[in-house]
Design an enzyme around this catalytic site. Structure first.
Site, PDB file in Angstrom:
ATOM      1  CD  GLU A 286      18.170 -23.311 -55.600  1.00 49.98           C
ATOM      2  OE1 GLU A 286      17.793 -24.300 -54.924  1.00 49.98           O
ATOM      3  OE2 GLU A 286      19.202 -23.329 -56.299  1.00 49.98           O
ATOM      4  CD  GLU A 401      22.766 -21.965 -55.260  1.00 51.90           C
ATOM      5  OE1 GLU A 401      22.620 -23.096 -55.774  1.00 51.90           O
ATOM      6  OE2 GLU A 401      22.145 -21.592 -54.245  1.00 51.90           O
TER       7      GLU A 401
END
Length: 636
Positions: A286, A401
Site C-alpha cells: 500500500e 486484502e
C-alpha cells in the site's frame, strides 16, 4: 420684525388614488418582489422540493424492489467439483517449484498484526500508554516507550501466542492454500532506528516451517519500508494526526531509505530461497496512492514511474536469490494506471508478476447504510469485470486484502486515537474490550472511572467497551448469519476472476468475524465442506433489479444511504429563505442583498473567479441576508 406670511389652509383629500406613490418605499419593495432574483430563487426552491419528494418516493420504491433482488437467488448453487482453474492469463502455480499445492485459485488469509503490529488488531497491547501526551500509536513508538529489553520480552511473549502451528493446521483443514505474511525492514533486529535488538526473524522461520509442513504457500510481504511508504500504522510508523508528523509520500524512496528496504528484501529472499513454501514475494504494501489532506503534505500520491522504478530494484534484489518466486506489486489503490508494466523493457509478464488490489466495503461513506443487495451485487457482479480489466491492462491480479466489514467501526481501525470516520457512529456495536495482552487489565482510565483521554478516541470508552462492526445486518431480507454467509461466498467467487485472494485477517483480538477468518468459521459463515474444490455460488448478474446499475454510481450510493432526500430538502429550505431574504422589501445599504442578486442574475458587479472567492462572496451575502431579515422583523 415683519410678521410671517399666513399659512394657507390644507384642503381635505377624499382619495389618494391619483397620488403618485412611485417613490414610496413599500412600492419599491413591491416592485423588487417581482425581480428576476425572486423568480430564480423560488423556482430553485420549488424544483428542490419536487426533487426531494420524487427522491423520497423513488427511495421507497427502490427499497421495496431490492428486497426481491435476483442476487438473493444464485443461479449457480454452492457445490464442489475439481479444483477450479485460475484465469487463463494467470501463471500456472504448478510450474513453480516453490508451490506446494495443486493448480487452483489462491485462497488465502493474511497473518496480520503479528510481525508488524497494528493497534486495531490487538488493542490490548497499546492500553498502557493511552494517558501519555503522545501515546504509543504503532510498533515503533511502542518499542521506544518500552525500551529494547522490555520490548523484546513483551513482544516475544505476544508473538509466541498470536500465531501458532495449530492456526496453520486449522487453516489448512479449512481449505486455505496460501498465507500472506507481513514483515518490516526492521524484522532482522539490527535496525538502529526501529526497535533495535527486537528481532522477529525466528517467527518468520517458524511460519515457513509450518507452511511447508501443512501444504500452505507463503507470500512474504514487505509491509514496513524504511521511512514509511504510506504513513499508516500498518507500515510500523503512523503519521496520522494529532501525533504523527505529516508524511512526504516519496521520503521512503530516498537513497538511504530505499537501500535499507532493499537490503531486507534481499536478506529474506536469500534466507528462504530453498523453501518450497515461499511462492510469492510482495515488494511493498500500500504505497500511498492518493492525496490525504492534513496527513500527507508532499508528493501524494506517489508518481507511478517512481513506484515502478522501486519495483524494478526490489525485484532485482529478490530475483538474485529467488528467481522462481512470483513478484507481487501493489496497485496503491489506483487500479488503472499499470499499463506500463507491459512495456517491452519490463520483466513482469515473463516473470509471472501479480498486481495486488485491496477491496474493502467498510471504507465507503456510510457503507453500513447500504442495503444488502448493494454489498452482494458489488462483490459478485462489480468486482469480476474490474479485476479482469486490471489484468488485461497490466498483469494478472490478486486481491491481497478484503473483508466483509460494512463499516469502519472496528476499534482503532483508522488509527489509534482516530474516531470512526466513514460510518455513522450510531451504527457501531460495542463489546467488552479485550485484555489478552494487558495482563487482564483494562486501560487505567476505565479502572479509575475517568473520561477517556485523547489517545482512546475511536477505542475503549469509559465503561470499557470497544467498537466493532454493526450487530445487525444491512437492510434486506436475509438475517444476520445468512447475509454474511452469502457475502463471504460471493466475494470469494468474485475475487477469483483472476489469480485469487487473501482475506484480511486470520483473526483479531475482538473476535469480530467480519475481520477474522477463523472467527467466521466459528460462526458457520464458511463452506461446510471447506474450500478445496469449492465452487462458490453466483447470481445472474445480467438480470437487473432496482438500482442494479446505480449501485456503482455516486447517485446510487446517495439514494441507498438515505443522504439525497435530506440534502435536497435542505437545498429547498435554503433557496426559499434566500428568495425571501434577498429579494423582499428594500433595505438599502449593506442589507439590500445586492451581491446575492448579482450572483443570481449575472448583472454587472464583482464576479467570483474561483471557488475560494465564491465561498467568500456567499458568506458575505449570507450575512447581508441575515441582517435584512432582522430589518423585516423590526419593521413589523
Amino acid at each position: 420684525m415683519a410678521d410671517p406670511p399666513p399659512v394657507a389652509p390644507v384642503a381635505a383629500v377624499d382619495s389618494y388614488d391619483d397620488v403618485d406613490l412611485s417613490d414610496d418605499l413599500p412600492s419599491r419593495a413591491k416592485a423588487r418582489r417581482g425581480s428576476p432574483c425572486t423568480t430564480l430563487c423560488r423556482c430553485a426552491a420549488c424544483l428542490a422540493v419536487l426533487s426531494a419528494v420524487l427522491c423520497a418516493v423513488s427511495g421507497a420504491l427502490f427499497s421495496a424492489a431490492t428486497m426481491r433482488s435476483p442476487v438473493f437467488s444464485p443461479v449457480t448453487g454452492t457445490g464442489y467439483d475439481e479444483p477450479a482453474a485460475t484465469d487463463a492469463s494467470a501463471p500456472d502455480p504448478a510450474s513453480n517449484a516453490s508451490n506446494v499445492s495443486l493448480r487452483e485459485p489462491i485462497r488465502g488469509v493474511n497473518l496480520g498484526g503479528w510481525l508488524v503490529l497494528e493497534p486495531w488488531i490487538t488493542p490490548s497491547l497499546f492500553y498502557e500508554f493511552l494517558d501519555d501526551d503522545r501515546p504509543a500509536t504503532d510498533e515503533k513508538t511502542l518499542c521506544e516507550k518500552l525500551g529494547s529489553e522490555e520490548a523484546a520480552r513483551r513482544l516475544g511473549a505476544f508473538r509466541d501466542a498470536w500465531v501458532t502451528e495449530e492456526d496453520f493446521a486449522r487453516l489448512a483443514a479449512l481449505g486455505i492454500n496460501s498465507a500472506r505474511l507481513p514483515y518490516g525492514y526492521w524484522s532482522f533486529g539490527d535496525a538502529s532506528d526501529f526497535c533495535p535488538n527486537v528481532s522477529s526473524v525466528a517467527y518468520l522461520d517458524r511460519a515457513v516451517s509450518w507452511a511447508e509442513k501443512h501444504g500452505i504457500r507463503l507470500l512474504l510481504d514487505m509491509h514496513g519500508a524504511r521511512g514509511s511508504q504510506n504513513g499508516f500504522d500498518n507500515s510500523g510508523e503512523s503519521h496520522k494526526a494529532p501525533w504523527g508528523d505529516p508524511l512526504d509520500g516519496t521520503g521512503w524512496l530516498s537513497r538511504e531509505n530505499r537501500d535499507a528496504t532493499l537490503s531486507a528484501l534481499s536478506r529474506a529472499a536469500a534466507r528462504y530461497a530453498a523453501s518450497p513454501a515461499v511462492a510469492y514475494m510482495g515488494l511493498v504494501n500500500e504505497p500511498i496512492g492518493f492525496h490525504f489532506s492534513g496527513f500527507c503534505d508532499r508528493n501524494c500520491p506517489i508518481p507511478v514511474p517512481d513506484l515502478i522504478g522501486f519495483y524494478n530494484e526490489a525485484w532485482e534484489a529478490i530475483k538474485a536469490h529467488m528467481p522462481h518466486a512470483q513478484p507481487v506489486l501493489d496497485s496503491s489503490f489506483r487500479p488503472h494506471v499499470w499499463a506500463p508494466l507491459r512495456a517491452p523493457d519490463q520483466p513482469w509478464l515473463a516473470d509471472g508478476a501479480l498486481l495486488d488490489t485491496h477491496r474493502y466495503h467498510g471504507f465507503w461513506p456510510r457503507a453500513s447504510r447500504l442495503p444488502q443487495v448493494a454489498h452482494l451485487r458489488l462483490a459478485a457482479c462489480g468486482a469480476p469485470p474490474d479485476i479482469r480489466e486490471m489484468a488485461d491492462e497490466a498483469v494478472p491480479v490478486v486481491v491481497g486484502e478484503w473483508s466483509t466489514a460494512v463499516s469502519d467501526c472496528m476499534t482503532w481501525l483508522n488509527g489509534l486515537g482516530v474516531p470512526v470516520g466513514w460510518s455513522d457512529p450510531a451504527d457501531c456495536a460495542r463489546v467488552p474490550c479485550p485484555t489478552t495482552f494487558s495482563n487482564g487489565s483494562l486501560p487505567a482510565f476505565v479502572q479509575e472511572g475517568r473520561d477517556p483521554p485523547p489517545g482512546a478516541a475511536g477505542g475503549p470508552d469509559k465503561e470499557g467497551l470497544c467498537g466493532v462492526d454493526p450487530s445487525a445486518p444491512p437492510r434486506g431480507p436475509l438475517d444476520y448469519d445468512a447475509f454474511y454467509r452469502t457475502f463471504y461466498a460471493y466475494a470469494m467467487g468474485g475475487y477469483e476472476a483472476s489469480a485469487g485472494w487473501f482475506f484480511w485477517n486470520f483473526k483479531n483480538e475482538l473476535r469480530d468475524p467480519r475481520w477474522g477468518f477463523l472467527d467466521a468459521a466459528d460462526h458457520g459463515w464458511l463452506p461446510e465442506g471447506g474450500l478445496r474444490g469449492f465452487r462458490p455460488p453466483a447470481p445472474d448478474c445480467a438480470q437487473g433489479d432496482a438500482g442494479s446499475v446505480t449501485w456503482q454510481s455516486a447517485m446510487g450510493m446517495l439514494i441507498a444511504t438515505g443522504v439525497l432526500t435530506p440534502l435536497l430538502t435542505l437545498i429547498a429550505a435554503v433557496a426559499w429563505l434566500a428568495a425571501r431574504a434577498g429579494c423582499c422589501p428594500g433595505r438599502g445599504g449593506p442589507g439590500d442583498g445586492a451581491e446575492f442578486a448579482r450572483m443570481m442574475t449575472h448583472t454587472p458587479g464583482p464576479t467570483p473567479q474561483n471557488s475560494v472567492e465564491m465561498t467568500t462572496a456567499v458568506d458575505r451575502a449570507g450575512k447581508q441576508l441575515s441582517d435584512g431579515e432582522a430589518y423585516d422583523r423590526a419593521r413589523v
